[in-house]
Enzyme design. Structure first.
Site, short mmCIF file in Angstrom:
data_model
loop_
_atom_site.label_atom_id
_atom_site.label_comp_id
_atom_site.label_asym_id
_atom_site.label_seq_id
_atom_site.Cartn_x
_atom_site.Cartn_y
_atom_site.Cartn_z
N SER A 131 5.11 16.68 -13.44
CA SER A 131 5.21 15.73 -14.54
C SER A 131 6.35 14.74 -14.30
CB SER A 131 5.41 16.47 -15.87
OG SER A 131 6.61 17.22 -15.85
N ASP A 142 10.52 20.74 -17.38
CA ASP A 142 11.29 21.11 -16.21
C ASP A 142 11.05 20.08 -15.11
OD1 ASP A 142 8.74 21.61 -15.42
OD2 ASP A 142 9.02 23.75 -15.02
N ASP A 144 9.85 19.69 -11.14
CA ASP A 144 9.32 20.25 -9.90
C ASP A 144 9.93 19.45 -8.76
OD1 ASP A 144 7.45 22.26 -10.91
OD2 ASP A 144 6.36 20.54 -11.73
N ASP A 197 12.08 24.05 -10.66
CA ASP A 197 11.33 24.87 -9.71
C ASP A 197 11.48 24.24 -8.34
OD1 ASP A 197 10.55 26.53 -11.71
OD2 ASP A 197 8.44 25.96 -11.70
N LYS A 258 -2.33 15.77 -22.00
CA LYS A 258 -1.54 16.99 -21.91
C LYS A 258 -1.16 17.51 -23.29
CE LYS A 258 1.56 17.69 -18.75
NZ LYS A 258 2.72 17.56 -17.85
N TYR A 267 -4.04 24.71 -21.73
CA TYR A 267 -3.08 24.27 -20.71
C TYR A 267 -2.30 25.49 -20.23
CZ TYR A 267 0.52 21.53 -18.34
OH TYR A 267 1.35 20.99 -17.38
#
Length: 499
Positions: A131, A142, A144, A197, A258, A267
């Site tokens: 995202s 969060d 990525d 992450d 989303k 989701y």
């Protein structure tokens, strides 16, 4: 790599929608780059007929503008667009993380006794995806972030031990966990309070540019399978942004999609539903085929298209290259092709139960949005949370606990990675299961815990030995878990026992 076994079929171009509504997100053409604010705009003539409404074109244009602006208002009310302060905090975190990775590479190069003539060239970098990489993150999202390292930096020792210890020593870093057993191994931690992450990709080069070209064959040559899987998220993100005709419109559509998916309980890739990349490709697919449509028109077309999509026909973004079709043995319920890899589909955990739940939500969305130009239409009905207590009388309660918060995070992550096995087992016994993706906590329990409630079909739960299911599922989980084993308890509860 994950592949899908699909018979070669003609891709469906939803010709039910043969004209477009006004372009740009609110049916207007801006004089400068779109920034989600109403500035100086030149109205475009309305293109009626899409929704089956006739009448005054000016009236349709005005209603179309109102519907699109209402969607932007919902985005603001739901906190889907981060503030400038929150955005700067994320940028600073990524900047610091890049600096840490560069210093880590130099440390590893020294420990591996890299020749001095190469030492000063050794480098690594951080690439964002998900995202955040697509520009659709919110204040609670969060990040990525992919750590890209050189050929001499191993994942087992240099990434999971050396870099992990460096991060753990930093005051900005907390709650660090290593998830080594996942299909894409990664570290999970908080950096200045932001959840990150961090998987790892190892390239067969010594020096890696800060913004390395992930499509350049020079950097991809002879890399291992784990690195390839780790890179696929970055490659997919960048290819999607290259293929959509208008990035800002695509981002707005994806934010709305989303939000709908989260509200309606469809989701969550680990629970058999859509993940972020699935929804990104579906949204981009609609934007590609309707480059002049407005935000609200694209949202309507999204539901109309996928409510009647002939699955398992794969959804494929058009990139101007005709790739040959290669069938394989793996069956996917809803195949969605990764745009960067012509023979690879988005990894999917969708099973029979979740497939029909998703299809029913697509149809519900279509039935609601087809009336969006009526005066009484309200977007909020579309975004109503899924009514689990009204829909199901009984639920399977999944209670997970551990002795401390750190152990709980590792334990929950491992169990969730095995949820698909549990869903399939419940399907075998009961015929259907609706896994609610929401994670709860039992405040009355003495140990840190996480609780899930999955809807079950009526009149069938008395026939299930939930204790036997628990033993079998715990056994399969322990076979792949390497840390201190937490507790797992399955039970059948009534709807009035939900939190």
């Amino acid at each position: 790599m994950e592949f899908g076994h699909i018979e070669r079929q003609q891709l469906v171009d939803p010709r039910h929608v043969n004209t477009y509504l006004p372009r740009w997100s609110i049916g207007l053409r801006p004089n400068s780059n779109l920034d989600y604010q109403v500035g100086h705009f030149t109205p475009l003539p309305p293109l009626d007929g899409v929704l089956g409404f006739g009448g005054n074109p000016d009236g349709i244009l005005r209603m179309e503008m109102e519907r699109s602006m209402s969607l932007f208002q919902i985005m603001g009310d739901e906190g889907l667009v981060p503030s400038l302060e929150e955005e700067m905090k994320r940028r600073n975190a990524i900047h610091k993380l890049k600096k840490i990775v560069r210093e880590w590479v130099q440390t590893v190069a020294y420990h591996h006794a890299l020749p001095k003539r190469y030492l000063r060239f050794a480098s690594g970098t951080i690439l964002t995806y998900g995202s955040y990489g697509l520009g659709v993150h919110n204040s609670e999202s969060d990040i990525d972030a992919l750590c890209v390292g050189p050929c001499f930096a191993t994942i087992e020792e240099d990434f999971f031990i050396v870099l992990r210890n460096i991060l753990a020593s930093r005051p900005e870093v907390s709650d660090i966990h290593c998830v080594k057993g996942a299909k894409v191994p990664l570290m999970r931690f908080k950096f200045d309070g932001i959840s990150i992450d961090l998987p790892y990709a190892r390239l067969k080069v010594i020096s890696i540019p800060e913004d390395v070209d992930v499509f350049n064959p020079f950097f991809l040559k002879n890399i291992d399978d784990k690195s390839w899987k780790s890179l696929s998220g970055v490659r997919a993100n960048r290819r999607i942004l290259q293929l959509v005709p208008n990035v800002e419109i695509f981002q707005a559509v994806l934010r709305c999609v989303k939000l709908w998916a989260k509200k309606r309980g469809v989701y969550g890739n680990l629970l058999g539903f859509f993940g972020g990349v699935h929804l990104a490709v579906l949204s981009a697919f609609i934007c590609q085929r309707h480059p002049t449509a407005s935000l609200s028109a694209l949202f309507f077309i999204f539901f109309k298209t996928f409510a009647f999509w002939p699955w398992p026909t794969p959804v494929v973004l058009q990139d101007g290259v005709a790739w040959p079709f290669i069938p394989t043995d793996k069956v996917l319920w809803m195949p969605i092709q990764l745009p960067c890899s012509p023979y690879q589909f988005c990894h999917s955990n969708i099973v029979r139960s979740t497939f029909f739940k998703i299809k029913s939500e697509f149809m519900r969305g279509h039935m609601l949005t087809k009336d969006m130009l009526r005066p009484e239409f309200d977007w909020n009905i579309l975004f109503e949370p899924f009514p689990y207590p009204r829909k199901y009388e009984k639920f399977v309660k999944i209670f997970l606990s551990a002795s401390d918060k750190d152990e709980l995070g590792d334990w929950v992550g491992c169990v969730k990675s095995r949820f698909r096995c549990l869903i399939i087992k419940l399907e075998e016994l009961l015929g259907f299961c609706d896994p609610n993706p929401t994670e709860y906590a039992d405040v009355d329990a003495s140990e840190p815990n996480a609780v899930f409630y999955w809807g079950l079909p009526p009149a069938m739960t008395d026939m299930i030995n939930i204790g036997h299911v628990e033993v079998e599922f715990l056994k399969s989980t322990n076979n792949v878990y390497q840390g201190p084993t937490g507790k797992l308890k399955l039970s059948i509860v009534q709807a009035d026992q939900l939190p």
